[in-house]
Design a protein around this motif. Structure first.
Motif, PDB file in Angstrom:
ATOM      1  N   LEU A  85       2.222  35.160  18.464  1.00  0.00           N
ATOM      2  CA  LEU A  85       3.308  34.541  17.710  1.00  0.00           C
ATOM      3  C   LEU A  85       4.603  35.262  18.039  1.00  0.00           C
ATOM      4  CD1 LEU A  85       1.494  34.188  14.262  1.00  0.00           C
ATOM      5  CD2 LEU A  85       1.989  32.347  15.886  1.00  0.00           C
ATOM      6  N   LYS A  86       5.556  34.533  18.581  1.00  0.00           N
ATOM      7  CA  LYS A  86       6.854  35.087  18.973  1.00  0.00           C
ATOM      8  C   LYS A  86       7.903  34.409  18.101  1.00  0.00           C
ATOM      9  CE  LYS A  86       5.005  35.370  23.665  1.00  0.00           C
ATOM     10  NZ  LYS A  86       5.031  34.767  25.019  1.00  0.00           N
ATOM     11  N   GLY A  87       8.147  35.002  16.948  1.00  0.00           N
ATOM     12  CA  GLY A  87       8.921  34.300  15.946  1.00  0.00           C
ATOM     13  C   GLY A  87      10.168  35.007  15.485  1.00  0.00           C
ATOM     14  N   THR A  88      10.960  34.258  14.739  1.00  0.00           N
ATOM     15  CA  THR A  88      12.135  34.806  14.073  1.00  0.00           C
ATOM     16  C   THR A  88      12.157  34.313  12.636  1.00  0.00           C
ATOM     17  OG1 THR A  88      13.562  32.958  14.744  1.00  0.00           O
ATOM     18  CG2 THR A  88      13.505  34.897  16.184  1.00  0.00           C
ATOM     19  N   ASN A  89      12.800  35.091  11.778  1.00  0.00           N
ATOM     20  CA  ASN A  89      13.137  34.658  10.426  1.00  0.00           C
ATOM     21  C   ASN A  89      14.539  34.065  10.467  1.00  0.00           C
ATOM     22  OD1 ASN A  89      11.077  36.089   8.317  1.00  0.00           O
ATOM     23  ND2 ASN A  89      11.362  37.349  10.128  1.00  0.00           N
ATOM     24  N   ASN A  90      14.805  33.107   9.606  1.00  0.00           N
ATOM     25  CA  ASN A  90      16.136  32.499   9.586  1.00  0.00           C
ATOM     26  C   ASN A  90      16.472  31.956   8.210  1.00  0.00           C
ATOM     27  OD1 ASN A  90      17.122  32.307  12.596  1.00  0.00           O
ATOM     28  ND2 ASN A  90      14.961  31.735  12.628  1.00  0.00           N
ATOM     29  N   HIS A  91      17.757  32.085   7.872  1.00  0.00           N
ATOM     30  CA  HIS A  91      18.305  31.348   6.734  1.00  0.00           C
ATOM     31  C   HIS A  91      18.954  30.077   7.245  1.00  0.00           C
ATOM     32  CE1 HIS A  91      17.340  34.361   3.864  1.00  0.00           C
ATOM     33  NE2 HIS A  91      18.128  35.289   4.373  1.00  0.00           N
ATOM     34  N   GLN A  92      19.189  29.153   6.348  1.00  0.00           N
ATOM     35  CA  GLN A  92      19.677  27.834   6.742  1.00  0.00           C
ATOM     36  C   GLN A  92      21.199  27.744   6.613  1.00  0.00           C
ATOM     37  OE1 GLN A  92      17.725  25.110   4.050  1.00  0.00           O
ATOM     38  NE2 GLN A  92      18.713  25.966   2.274  1.00  0.00           N
ATOM     39  N   SER A  93      21.933  28.596   7.345  1.00  0.00           N
ATOM     40  CA  SER A  93      23.390  28.477   7.335  1.00  0.00           C
ATOM     41  C   SER A  93      23.921  28.616   8.745  1.00  0.00           C
ATOM     42  CB  SER A  93      24.025  29.533   6.423  1.00  0.00           C
ATOM     43  OG  SER A  93      23.813  30.841   6.903  1.00  0.00           O
ATOM     44  N   HIS A  94      25.013  27.898   9.007  1.00  0.00           N
ATOM     45  CA  HIS A  94      25.603  27.890  10.335  1.00  0.00           C
ATOM     46  C   HIS A  94      27.112  27.882  10.183  1.00  0.00           C
ATOM     47  CE1 HIS A  94      25.153  27.117  14.709  1.00  0.00           C
ATOM     48  NE2 HIS A  94      26.367  26.583  14.592  1.00  0.00           N
ATOM     49  N   ALA A  95      27.807  28.394  11.186  1.00  0.00           N
ATOM     50  CA  ALA A  95      29.264  28.438  11.149  1.00  0.00           C
ATOM     51  C   ALA A  95      29.833  27.048  10.895  1.00  0.00           C
ATOM     52  CB  ALA A  95      29.808  28.987  12.468  1.00  0.00           C
ATOM     53  N   GLY A  96      30.794  26.975   9.987  1.00  0.00           N
ATOM     54  CA  GLY A  96      31.498  25.724   9.757  1.00  0.00           C
ATOM     55  C   GLY A  96      30.849  24.793   8.773  1.00  0.00           C
ATOM     56  N   VAL A  97      29.517  24.644   8.828  1.00  0.00           N
ATOM     57  CA  VAL A  97      28.843  23.671   7.976  1.00  0.00           C
ATOM     58  C   VAL A  97      28.042  24.318   6.851  1.00  0.00           C
ATOM     59  CG1 VAL A  97      28.725  21.944   9.801  1.00  0.00           C
ATOM     60  CG2 VAL A  97      26.841  23.561   9.528  1.00  0.00           C
ATOM     61  N   GLY A  98      27.922  25.644   6.855  1.00  0.00           N
ATOM     62  CA  GLY A  98      27.167  26.307   5.806  1.00  0.00           C
ATOM     63  C   GLY A  98      25.714  25.871   5.813  1.00  0.00           C
ATOM     64  N   THR A  99      25.194  25.513   4.638  1.00  0.00           N
ATOM     65  CA  THR A  99      23.795  25.085   4.533  1.00  0.00           C
ATOM     66  C   THR A  99      23.614  23.600   4.784  1.00  0.00           C
ATOM     67  OG1 THR A  99      24.040  24.748   2.153  1.00  0.00           O
ATOM     68  CG2 THR A  99      23.233  26.901   2.870  1.00  0.00           C
ATOM     69  N   ALA A 100      24.712  22.867   4.960  1.00  0.00           N
ATOM     70  CA  ALA A 100      24.635  21.407   5.152  1.00  0.00           C
ATOM     71  C   ALA A 100      24.238  21.086   6.584  1.00  0.00           C
ATOM     72  CB  ALA A 100      25.969  20.757   4.785  1.00  0.00           C
ATOM     73  N   LEU A 101      23.016  21.447   6.941  1.00  0.00           N
ATOM     74  CA  LEU A 101      22.517  21.249   8.302  1.00  0.00           C
ATOM     75  C   LEU A 101      21.929  19.848   8.419  1.00  0.00           C
ATOM     76  CD1 LEU A 101      20.695  24.654   8.939  1.00  0.00           C
ATOM     77  CD2 LEU A 101      22.998  23.994   9.647  1.00  0.00           C
ATOM     78  N   ASN A 102      22.652  18.960   9.081  1.00  0.00           N
ATOM     79  CA  ASN A 102      22.078  17.646   9.316  1.00  0.00           C
ATOM     80  C   ASN A 102      21.089  17.725  10.482  1.00  0.00           C
ATOM     81  OD1 ASN A 102      23.668  17.601  11.657  1.00  0.00           O
ATOM     82  ND2 ASN A 102      25.337  16.567  10.598  1.00  0.00           N
ATOM     83  N   GLU A 103      20.473  16.593  10.783  1.00  0.00           N
ATOM     84  CA  GLU A 103      19.379  16.591  11.751  1.00  0.00           C
ATOM     85  C   GLU A 103      19.819  17.098  13.120  1.00  0.00           C
ATOM     86  OE1 GLU A 103      15.709  13.562  12.908  1.00  0.00           O
ATOM     87  OE2 GLU A 103      17.546  12.769  12.034  1.00  0.00           O
ATOM     88  N   GLY A 104      21.020  16.710  13.555  1.00  0.00           N
ATOM     89  CA  GLY A 104      21.503  17.152  14.860  1.00  0.00           C
ATOM     90  C   GLY A 104      21.660  18.655  14.936  1.00  0.00           C
ATOM     91  N   MET A 105      22.178  19.285  13.874  1.00  0.00           N
ATOM     92  CA  MET A 105      22.341  20.732  13.865  1.00  0.00           C
ATOM     93  C   MET A 105      20.989  21.450  13.807  1.00  0.00           C
ATOM     94  SD  MET A 105      25.411  21.473  14.347  1.00  0.00           S
ATOM     95  CE  MET A 105      25.140  23.230  14.135  1.00  0.00           C
TER      96      MET A 105
END
Length: 901
Positions: free
Chosen positions: A340-360
């Motif tokens: 297993l080659k994994g990462t942990n992640n939170h659901q935030s991105h520059a500019g859009v915050g947590t509002a990650l639509n399908e494309g993001m």
């Protein structure tokens, strides 16, 4: 009995007209209205819950914005998903764990958000079951339809839905209202605020397949030549009379070829009840789901009535695969050992915050796949359905995690909802019951709670493993009774010792690394709060990325590791505080631009030949001083050159790197990678000149672009086309009206620049005073650096004669939107409204009152964005490929999106 008979007759009559109705699911993310409420009192919250009969007193008595008659025309128009925290400024007084955004605790005016949407439901839908489904709202949401209170969901990570059938106005507009209270935090990381996931309008026949009511459990034989696909259909009767129905299950292979059709005839009787229908379909020589070829079968389930009229139809995708975690040999997928080659992640991105639509979502997952990652741990909450669909289709193994441990109805309900909703996703191989529960994980309370939750999960899903991320010594408490041991950091205990005492317990590293790095920075500058990107220990007792992977890679019993983190995220600005507003942990920055550790993992996580050299070669003032040069590669040997002169060839150690100390001189520093004695790859860094132009690249591929998202990388180049790695230039963005800029960023962990360009703040005017025919009130001024838009809406009976600001007339029409120059604003501002109507009502509760909201629209100085170490990012939402152009005029850079005049 007379009452019951009458009830069934009425039910039968009511639903006979819709026996032919079929399921429809419509995403309703467009055309919402949004405004900030207030957490201090009802006056700040549009008079909500202040009426004599409010929403908790009588059914249908929603007041304030919960009333269908409320006037929301002055509210901001938005589309979902929406994270209102991205609109807010940064403040040193705000929560550091949430990225110092001026919302939530201590910011009453920006901790409550109201959403309203009109939904037309035709008369033809009468008799159907109408429901509203939310994939996630952060947090503590209350929902109304047409003033009828539907319910409350506290968690910001649960999906939920409401049956609104009795409250619908057919053939008319229906008002859906959501009040979101993000005052309290659930996590210690940026969580955003608002309706940040998708919302759906669902219409079904009274007899229908239950929401999340299809459970598919493929079972492979050891030879992988045969699978029994066990299926459970749960059918709901929400009001039909007794009758027989046919439930048809049709199985299709990954190519869309029909494999088998199974009909089951059952009797539907009791109203408001469920029936469960088990069946099994045999599949010979199944096409298996794995991380390289994520092949998906589909199951279509249909319901027919006595006359073979279709009542309902749904389709579920699933994968046929086997998972096995051996205590001594590690993880096996379809009988094949993989790490297993994994990462942990939170659901935030520059500019859009947590509002990650399908494309993001696809953009971010594909960046991880390109690094060689095959696994993902949702940290620390259930993921969205759209996200898990993407993992299924991209071939990414998932640990899905419960938000809060406990054994009471609320805790178990959340666990059940997560498992029932996500049961069919082949990407999920493990449920995590919790993460670093320091109060309980090392004692008997933790043991008891973990046992209870694990036993409960076994009743829901016995086909997957259970784990938890533990950090308390690895010797006592939950580490002894969790099904799969999850180690959080080598520095927190002796993993080898734990294994020797628990050799029947499978294990993996659920968190490792936690290193600090700033993209493009190679000398730590504590004053600027930038961390060197050379891989190193974050603290003496913890391990670097290389040390962490080396440890896990060489121990067969460890199933794999999940590094903290794949991407930087807002909040937790360790090892700093203000003015830092993001983490430093990511293999990529907040935009998804790779740091150098990304390339280290890529060199050992994927088989495609790769070679990467660091640092950059712009070191003016450091002539003749030694610069540490590192190469990452999975090739046999690497040779380094400075301006064409060889500095030596070295053999690449497995799971490691090579380095040279090189006296700096400007020019070209290059590396050649060898396999079997032949040069396979070259990489170089070049001393560049000043920025000459900006190169614009669409970073995301056609898959995420097909979701309407275009991620633009802005890259600084000199006149020879070489990358300028230390560029900090600003540029102006000019955008045509046909495109929407969702957000911007550059990956700078200390940047406080606005994240989008249509930010609106609102200030409600509540302290009206009536003076004869004049309405007079005082407001606080806005910043003189920004323009204000005054918006006044009234009903048709109220006519405005004049509006005067600080003694100067600004309007002489009846109603409308009025822009006011900041030159007219003072510290305290007096607005006088003269009306033709001497009987105007005042207040916020009645829709027939004067309503005034002052909107402050933030206008950046010509929409400027700065590069950070040569890069910046713009996220565009569009139905077509945007036209991009960069122009330089007298050292001023302008980026045009679309046909800008």
């Amino acid at each position: 009995m007379k009452f019951n008979s009458l009830f069934f007759v009425l039910i039968f009559v009511f639903f006979t007209s819709v026996v032919h109705a079929q399921r429809t699911i419509d995403k309703i993310d467009k055309d919402w209205r949004f405004a900030f409420g207030g957490a201090i009192g009802t006056n700040e919250d549009y008079g909500f819950s202040s009426a004599y009969f409010s929403y908790l007193a009588k059914a249908g008595f929603g007041d304030g914005p919960a009333s269908s008659k409320f006037d929301d025309r002055s509210w901001q128009r938005i589309q979902l998903p929406h994270d209102w925290m991205t609109q807010l400024i940064f403040s040193p007084n705000a929560s550091p764990s949430h990225g110092y955004k001026a919302g939530g605790k201590g910011f009453a005016n920006h901790s409550i958000g109201w959403y309203r949407k009109n939904i037309f439901i035709p008369k033809a839908d009468k008799g159907k079951i109408i429901s509203i489904k939310f994939d996630g709202v952060f947090r503590n949401s209350k929902v109304w339809l047409n003033g009828f209170y539907l319910g409350n969901e506290e968690s910001g990570y649960n999906s939920f839905n409401y049956d609104v059938t009795p409250y619908v106005n057919y053939g008319k507009e229906n008002v859906l209202t959501v009040r979101v209270n993000a005052t309290e935090e659930e996590g210690w990381f940026y969580e955003g605020a608002g309706i940040y996931r998708d919302v759906y309008l669902v219409k079904t026949n009274p007899i229908h397949i239950k929401d999340d009511g299809i459970f598919i459990t493929p079972q492979l034989n050891k030879a992988l030549t045969h699978s029994e696909v066990n299926i459970k259909n749960i059918i709901t009767n929400d009001g039909a009379s007794h009758q027989k129905i046919t439930v048809e299950n049709t199985l299709y292979d990954p190519n869309g070829t029909l494999l088998k059709n199974v009909d089951t005839i059952v009797a539907i009787g009791k109203v408001l009840s469920d029936i469960s229908i088990p069946l099994s379909i045999s599949v010979d020589n199944p096409q298996l789901w794995d991380t390289d070829n994520p092949l998906l079968y589909s199951l279509q389930t249909k319901i027919y009535d006595n006359n073979h009229v279709l009542l309902d139809s749904t389709s579920e995708h699933f994968g046929i695969r086997s998972i096995f975690m051996d205590p001594t040999k590690g993880f096996f997928l379809n009988g094949k050992h993989i790490k297993l080659k994994g990462t942990n992640n939170h659901q935030s991105h520059a500019g859009v915050g947590t509002a990650l639509n399908e494309g993001m979502i696809y953009y971010r997952l594909q960046k991880l796949k390109a690094m060689g990652s095959n696994a993902y741990r949702g940290s620390h909450y259930p993921l969205s359905p759209v996200f898990l669909d993407a993992c299924d289709r991209l071939g990414i193994l998932v640990i899905e995690e419960n938000r809060l441990m406990g054994i009471n109805p609320m805790h178990l309900r959340n666990v059940r909802k997560m498992i029932e909703r996500d049961y069919n996703h082949p990407s999920i191989f493990s449920w995590s019951i919790g993460n670093e529960e320091w109060m309980i994980e090392g004692n008997n309370k933790g043991v008891e709670i973990a046992d209870y939750i694990q036993n409960y999960i076994q009743t829901l899903d016995s086909s997957r493993y259970m784990t938890a991320g533990l950090s308390n010594g690895f010797k006592v408490g939950m580490s002894s009774n969790i099904q799969v041991m999850g180690y959080n950091y080598l520095g927190n205990g002796d993993i080898q010792d734990h294994y020797e005492h628990h050799q029947l317990q499978p294990s993996m590293g659920t968190e490792e690394g936690s290193t600090f790095a700033t993209r493009g920075i190679y000398k730590t500058d504590s004053l600027k709060q930038y961390e060197s990107a050379y891989d190193r220990k974050p603290r003496p007792s913890f391990y670097s990325i290389e040390e962490g992977w080396y440890y896990y890679a060489k121990r067969e019993y460890l199933s794999g590791v999940f590094f903290w983190t794949g991407f930087d995220y807002r909040g937790e600005p360790t090892p700093y505080s203000w003015p830092s507003v993001t983490s430093y942990f990511g293999m990529m920055d907040l935009c998804g631009f790779p740091k150098d550790d990304y390339y280290y993992l890529q060199s050992w996580w994927q088989s495609k030949p790769m070679l990467h050299i660091l640092p950059h070669w712009n070191w003016v003032g450091s002539e003749s001083k030694n610069i540490k040069v590192v190469t990452y590669s999975n090739l046999d040997e690497v040779e380094l050159f400075l301006n064409g002169h060889s500095l030596g060839k070295k053999e690449m150690p497995i799971n490691s790197h090579l380095y040279w100390n090189v006296p700096y001189q400007k020019g070209v520093l290059s590396a050649a990678g060898y396999r079997n004695g032949n040069i396979v790859l070259r990489d170089s860094v070049v001393t560049s000149g000043p920025v000459d132009h900006l190169d614009l690249q669409l970073e995301n591929d056609s898959l995420s672009q097909s979701k309407g998202i275009y991620v633009v990388k802005v890259k600084a180049l000199d006149k020879f086309g070489y990358f300028v790695p230390d560029a900090k230039n600003s540029f102006t963005i000019k955008n045509s009206s046909q495109y929407k800029i969702l957000g911007v960023g550059n990956g700078d962990p200390t940047s406080h620049a606005p994240e989008n360009y249509d930010t609106i703040y609102q200030q409600k005017v509540l302290n009206f005073r009536k003076l004869d025919s004049t309405l007079h009130f005082v407001i606080n001024s806005f910043s003189a650096n920004n323009s204000c838009i005054f918006t006044i809406y009234t009903d048709s009976s109220f006519k405005v004669k004049t509006i005067m600001l600080n003694g100067k007339m600004i309007h002489s029409k009846s109603t409308g939107i009025f822009e006011v120059s900041n030159e007219l604003l003072k510290k305290e501002n007096s607005i006088r409204i003269v009306s033709y109507d001497r009987n105007v009502k005042l207040g916020e509760q009645n829709s027939h009152t004067l309503r005034m909201i002052i909107q402050q629209k933030i206008k950046l100085k010509e929409n400027q964005l700065s590069l950070f170490n040569g890069l910046a990012q713009i996220i565009i939402q569009s139905e077509q490929l945007p036209k991009l152009e960069s122009v330089k005029t007298k050292n001023v850079f302008t980026l045009s999106i679309g046909d800008v005049k």
